[in-house]
Design a protein around this motif. Sequence first.
Motif, PDB file in Angstrom:
ATOM      1  N   UNK A  91       8.122  23.173 -23.502  1.00 49.65           N
ATOM      2  CA  UNK A  91       9.464  22.639 -23.236  1.00 49.65           C
ATOM      3  C   UNK A  91       9.566  21.170 -23.656  1.00 49.65           C
ATOM      4  N   UNK A  92       8.452  20.458 -23.599  1.00 53.47           N
ATOM      5  CA  UNK A  92       8.423  19.052 -24.002  1.00 53.47           C
ATOM      6  C   UNK A  92       8.130  18.882 -25.490  1.00 53.47           C
ATOM      7  N   UNK A  93       8.022  19.993 -26.245  1.00 49.55           N
ATOM      8  CA  UNK A  93       7.682  19.987 -27.668  1.00 49.55           C
ATOM      9  C   UNK A  93       6.344  19.311 -27.940  1.00 49.55           C
ATOM     10  N   UNK A  94       5.396  19.499 -27.041  1.00 46.85           N
ATOM     11  CA  UNK A  94       4.053  18.950 -27.237  1.00 46.85           C
ATOM     12  C   UNK A  94       3.363  19.713 -28.360  1.00 46.85           C
ATOM     13  N   UNK A  95       2.583  19.012 -29.144  1.00 47.74           N
ATOM     14  CA  UNK A  95       1.851  19.636 -30.249  1.00 47.74           C
ATOM     15  C   UNK A  95       0.385  19.820 -29.901  1.00 47.74           C
ATOM     16  N   UNK A  96      -0.229  18.833 -29.232  1.00 48.62           N
ATOM     17  CA  UNK A  96      -1.639  18.895 -28.857  1.00 48.62           C
ATOM     18  C   UNK A  96      -1.742  18.793 -27.339  1.00 48.62           C
ATOM     19  N   UNK A 148     -15.211  15.926 -23.808  1.00 49.84           N
ATOM     20  CA  UNK A 148     -16.303  16.605 -24.495  1.00 49.84           C
ATOM     21  C   UNK A 148     -16.346  18.095 -24.226  1.00 49.84           C
ATOM     22  N   UNK A 149     -17.511  18.578 -23.789  1.00 53.66           N
ATOM     23  CA  UNK A 149     -17.707  20.017 -23.578  1.00 53.66           C
ATOM     24  C   UNK A 149     -16.917  20.554 -22.387  1.00 53.66           C
ATOM     25  N   UNK A 150     -16.396  19.685 -21.564  1.00 58.01           N
ATOM     26  CA  UNK A 150     -15.632  20.131 -20.397  1.00 58.01           C
ATOM     27  C   UNK A 150     -14.149  20.266 -20.666  1.00 58.01           C
ATOM     28  N   UNK A 151     -13.733  20.068 -21.919  1.00 55.49           N
ATOM     29  CA  UNK A 151     -12.305  20.127 -22.239  1.00 55.49           C
ATOM     30  C   UNK A 151     -12.099  20.721 -23.630  1.00 55.49           C
ATOM     31  N   UNK A 152     -10.884  21.166 -23.869  1.00 57.35           N
ATOM     32  CA  UNK A 152     -10.492  21.747 -25.154  1.00 57.35           C
ATOM     33  C   UNK A 152      -9.166  21.150 -25.599  1.00 57.35           C
ATOM     34  N   UNK A 153      -8.962  21.113 -26.904  1.00 57.16           N
ATOM     35  CA  UNK A 153      -7.654  20.806 -27.455  1.00 57.16           C
ATOM     36  C   UNK A 153      -6.991  22.124 -27.809  1.00 57.16           C
ATOM     37  N   UNK A 154      -5.766  22.302 -27.405  1.00 59.84           N
ATOM     38  CA  UNK A 154      -4.945  23.432 -27.856  1.00 59.84           C
ATOM     39  C   UNK A 154      -3.879  22.847 -28.782  1.00 59.84           C
ATOM     40  N   UNK A 155      -3.870  23.315 -30.005  1.00 65.17           N
ATOM     41  CA  UNK A 155      -2.855  22.869 -30.959  1.00 65.17           C
ATOM     42  C   UNK A 155      -1.781  23.938 -30.985  1.00 65.17           C
ATOM     43  N   UNK A 156      -0.588  23.554 -30.592  1.00 66.45           N
ATOM     44  CA  UNK A 156       0.522  24.502 -30.522  1.00 66.45           C
ATOM     45  C   UNK A 156       1.293  24.503 -31.841  1.00 66.45           C
ATOM     46  N   UNK A 157       1.807  25.648 -32.193  1.00 65.52           N
ATOM     47  CA  UNK A 157       2.634  25.749 -33.407  1.00 65.52           C
ATOM     48  C   UNK A 157       3.935  25.007 -33.187  1.00 65.52           C
ATOM     49  N   UNK A 158       4.460  24.524 -34.282  1.00 63.70           N
ATOM     50  CA  UNK A 158       5.762  23.844 -34.190  1.00 63.70           C
ATOM     51  C   UNK A 158       6.841  24.860 -33.831  1.00 63.70           C
ATOM     52  N   UNK A 159       7.781  24.457 -33.004  1.00 58.82           N
ATOM     53  CA  UNK A 159       8.861  25.398 -32.670  1.00 58.82           C
ATOM     54  C   UNK A 159       9.709  25.687 -33.904  1.00 58.82           C
ATOM     55  N   UNK A 160      10.107  26.930 -34.026  1.00 57.01           N
ATOM     56  CA  UNK A 160      10.950  27.340 -35.173  1.00 57.01           C
ATOM     57  C   UNK A 160      12.408  27.049 -34.844  1.00 57.01           C
TER      58      UNK A 160
END
Length: 161
Positions: A91-96, A148-160
């Motif tokens: 909803x906030x248009x976050x990418x990462x 580091x190993x305790x976290x991940x990045x989620x890259x979200x697709x751009x909204x269409x």
Amino acid sequence: MPSAEQGATIPPAGKAPPVFTRPVKPKPSPVSPPRAAPPPPVAPTGRGLDSHWDRRFGRGAIEPDFTLDLHGHTLEAAHARLDAGLAQARAMDARVVLLIAGKDRGAPAADRGDSRGAIRSKLLDWLAAGPHGSVIAAIRKAHRRHGGEGALYLVLRRPRG
């Protein structure tokens, strides 16, 4: 004994007829070998991004747009928080999205229950089967300064649209 008129040849006495042997090669099977089954689908981990993204992740040059901390929650609360948090990030248009879930402890998810590392071991299953799985372009390990190993990045697709 056959006569010479019948076309038979008689080898001279004391000499055996020459023996010609040729190595026999096995004939190829007319049926092609069975094809390997395609690999099962997995959560998006490596595809969907170009090398520019990977270099930036490796240097720690990416600042997350949204942080979602699941560390310290129960499994049910973490799963609910994951779905709600990803809906909020979209909803906030976050990418990462920086997803903090704790370190993986190496035991299979089924053997964990509520012990340490249970959230991290179930995380990829939740993401793949959840309502937001189709909007995740890639999942990468977080840089050391982001957990580091305790976290991940989620890259979200751009909204269409």
